[in-house]
Design a protein around this motif. Structure first.
Motif, PDB file in Angstrom:
ATOM      1  N   UNK A 119     -29.433 -78.354 -30.402  1.00  0.00           N
ATOM      2  CA  UNK A 119     -29.823 -79.384 -29.623  1.00  0.00           C
ATOM      3  C   UNK A 119     -28.253 -78.920 -28.987  1.00  0.00           C
ATOM      4  N   UNK A 120     -27.647 -77.828 -27.943  1.00  0.00           N
ATOM      5  CA  UNK A 120     -25.935 -78.453 -27.456  1.00  0.00           C
ATOM      6  C   UNK A 120     -25.663 -79.318 -27.219  1.00  0.00           C
ATOM      7  N   UNK A 121     -24.568 -80.244 -27.523  1.00  0.00           N
ATOM      8  CA  UNK A 121     -23.888 -81.215 -27.108  1.00  0.00           C
ATOM      9  C   UNK A 121     -24.049 -82.293 -28.242  1.00  0.00           C
ATOM     10  N   UNK A 122     -24.627 -82.380 -29.045  1.00  0.00           N
ATOM     11  CA  UNK A 122     -25.105 -83.372 -30.410  1.00  0.00           C
ATOM     12  C   UNK A 122     -23.979 -83.241 -30.982  1.00  0.00           C
ATOM     13  N   UNK A 123     -22.773 -84.285 -32.027  1.00  0.00           N
ATOM     14  CA  UNK A 123     -22.142 -84.641 -32.805  1.00  0.00           C
ATOM     15  C   UNK A 123     -22.297 -83.748 -33.674  1.00  0.00           C
ATOM     16  N   UNK A 124     -21.757 -83.195 -34.606  1.00  0.00           N
ATOM     17  CA  UNK A 124     -22.449 -83.229 -36.838  1.00  0.00           C
ATOM     18  C   UNK A 124     -21.516 -84.501 -37.038  1.00  0.00           C
ATOM     19  N   UNK A 125     -22.313 -84.655 -38.084  1.00  0.00           N
ATOM     20  CA  UNK A 125     -21.450 -85.836 -39.134  1.00  0.00           C
ATOM     21  C   UNK A 125     -19.940 -84.702 -39.335  1.00  0.00           C
ATOM     22  N   UNK A 126     -19.406 -85.918 -38.913  1.00  0.00           N
ATOM     23  CA  UNK A 126     -17.578 -85.701 -39.327  1.00  0.00           C
ATOM     24  C   UNK A 126     -17.514 -85.072 -40.835  1.00  0.00           C
ATOM     25  N   UNK A 127     -18.086 -86.330 -41.933  1.00  0.00           N
ATOM     26  CA  UNK A 127     -17.783 -85.687 -42.842  1.00  0.00           C
ATOM     27  C   UNK A 127     -17.611 -84.545 -43.807  1.00  0.00           C
ATOM     28  N   UNK A 128     -19.095 -83.692 -43.061  1.00  0.00           N
ATOM     29  CA  UNK A 128     -19.854 -82.558 -43.514  1.00  0.00           C
ATOM     30  C   UNK A 128     -19.054 -81.963 -42.725  1.00  0.00           C
ATOM     31  N   UNK A 129     -18.635 -82.040 -41.662  1.00  0.00           N
ATOM     32  CA  UNK A 129     -18.015 -81.081 -40.840  1.00  0.00           C
ATOM     33  C   UNK A 129     -16.634 -80.197 -42.194  1.00  0.00           C
ATOM     34  N   UNK A 130     -15.809 -81.844 -42.120  1.00  0.00           N
ATOM     35  CA  UNK A 130     -14.755 -81.541 -43.076  1.00  0.00           C
ATOM     36  C   UNK A 130     -14.782 -81.349 -44.106  1.00  0.00           C
ATOM     37  N   UNK A 131     -16.165 -81.563 -44.283  1.00  0.00           N
ATOM     38  CA  UNK A 131     -16.366 -80.789 -46.166  1.00  0.00           C
ATOM     39  C   UNK A 131     -16.388 -79.033 -46.161  1.00  0.00           C
ATOM     40  N   UNK A 132     -17.711 -78.359 -45.203  1.00  0.00           N
ATOM     41  CA  UNK A 132     -18.172 -77.813 -45.095  1.00  0.00           C
ATOM     42  C   UNK A 132     -16.905 -76.431 -44.683  1.00  0.00           C
ATOM     43  N   UNK A 133     -16.454 -77.305 -43.603  1.00  0.00           N
ATOM     44  CA  UNK A 133     -14.398 -76.931 -43.551  1.00  0.00           C
ATOM     45  C   UNK A 133     -13.530 -75.882 -44.292  1.00  0.00           C
ATOM     46  N   UNK A 134     -13.176 -77.454 -45.036  1.00  0.00           N
ATOM     47  CA  UNK A 134     -12.562 -77.411 -45.524  1.00  0.00           C
ATOM     48  C   UNK A 134     -12.845 -76.430 -46.905  1.00  0.00           C
ATOM     49  N   UNK A 135     -14.080 -76.279 -47.594  1.00  0.00           N
ATOM     50  CA  UNK A 135     -14.354 -75.170 -48.457  1.00  0.00           C
ATOM     51  C   UNK A 135     -14.695 -73.480 -48.060  1.00  0.00           C
ATOM     52  N   UNK A 136     -15.008 -73.265 -46.562  1.00  0.00           N
ATOM     53  CA  UNK A 136     -14.747 -71.937 -45.816  1.00  0.00           C
ATOM     54  C   UNK A 136     -13.398 -72.236 -45.716  1.00  0.00           C
ATOM     55  N   UNK A 137     -12.367 -72.883 -45.722  1.00  0.00           N
ATOM     56  CA  UNK A 137     -11.114 -72.208 -45.303  1.00  0.00           C
ATOM     57  C   UNK A 137     -10.743 -71.867 -47.024  1.00  0.00           C
ATOM     58  N   UNK A 138     -10.969 -72.675 -48.271  1.00  0.00           N
ATOM     59  CA  UNK A 138     -10.708 -72.097 -49.639  1.00  0.00           C
ATOM     60  C   UNK A 138     -10.115 -70.923 -49.570  1.00  0.00           C
ATOM     61  N   UNK A 139     -12.484 -70.360 -49.171  1.00  0.00           N
ATOM     62  CA  UNK A 139     -12.244 -69.187 -49.212  1.00  0.00           C
ATOM     63  C   UNK A 139     -12.270 -68.205 -48.933  1.00  0.00           C
ATOM     64  N   UNK A 140     -11.444 -68.293 -47.626  1.00  0.00           N
ATOM     65  CA  UNK A 140     -11.297 -67.302 -47.000  1.00  0.00           C
ATOM     66  C   UNK A 140      -9.734 -67.195 -47.176  1.00  0.00           C
ATOM     67  N   UNK A 141      -8.713 -67.850 -47.434  1.00  0.00           N
ATOM     68  CA  UNK A 141      -7.479 -67.846 -48.301  1.00  0.00           C
ATOM     69  C   UNK A 141      -6.666 -68.402 -47.487  1.00  0.00           C
TER      70      UNK A 141
END
Length: 141
Positions: A119-141
């Motif tokens: 369902x487009x337009x339904x916001x994701x969990x902000x804490x999970x977005x921050x956690x996963x985004x941080x992990x990916x940003x670290x892995x990408x250097x």
């Protein structure tokens, strides 16, 4: 590559309705279309999926898909276009030769029966977005 239907299509050993081809890519109509005009763009050289394809072939396929998407809108009167790649069985990949789906989209539901799988337009969990985004940003250097 043996037992790859897309390699067989490239070689002319399996039938396909060819729409466009150049030295690196081939585009043909999807025999299981989601919408009117749904087609596939593949590299001529076999690559299993998005994780395996070389940069030059990925670029060539993407540029061919963009060119075809423009023609789909102009020629078929599509109201929009989706480009879709499925990488892995859980992501709905059924043919293990990299391909992009060029899926024309229409307001007219007689030409387009697809609905979003989420369902487009339904916001994701902000804490999970921050956690996963941080992990990916670290892995990408």
């Amino acid at each position: 590559m043996t037992d790859c239907v897309f390699c067989e299509i490239v070689a002319g050993e399996s039938p396909a309705v060819r729409v466009y081809e150049d030295e690196r890519t081939l585009a043909f109509m999807d025999i299981f279309p989601g919408t009117d005009g749904h087609l596939l763009v593949i590299p001529r050289l076999h690559s299993r999926d998005l994780l395996e394809i070389g940069a030059e072939d990925l670029t060539a396929v993407t540029l061919a898909a963009q060119r075809i998407a423009r023609v789909v809108v102009e020629e078929l009167g599509a109201d929009g276009v989706n480009l879709l790649n499925c990488c892995g069985a859980e992501a709905w990949q059924s043919v293990y030769h990299f391909h992009l789906h060029v899926v024309p989209r229409y307001a007219d539901q007689s030409k387009d029966a697809l609905v979003p799988p989420w369902r487009p337009g339904i916001s994701g969990d902000r804490a999970l977005l921050e956690e996963l985004g941080g992990r990916l940003a670290s892995a990408l250097g």
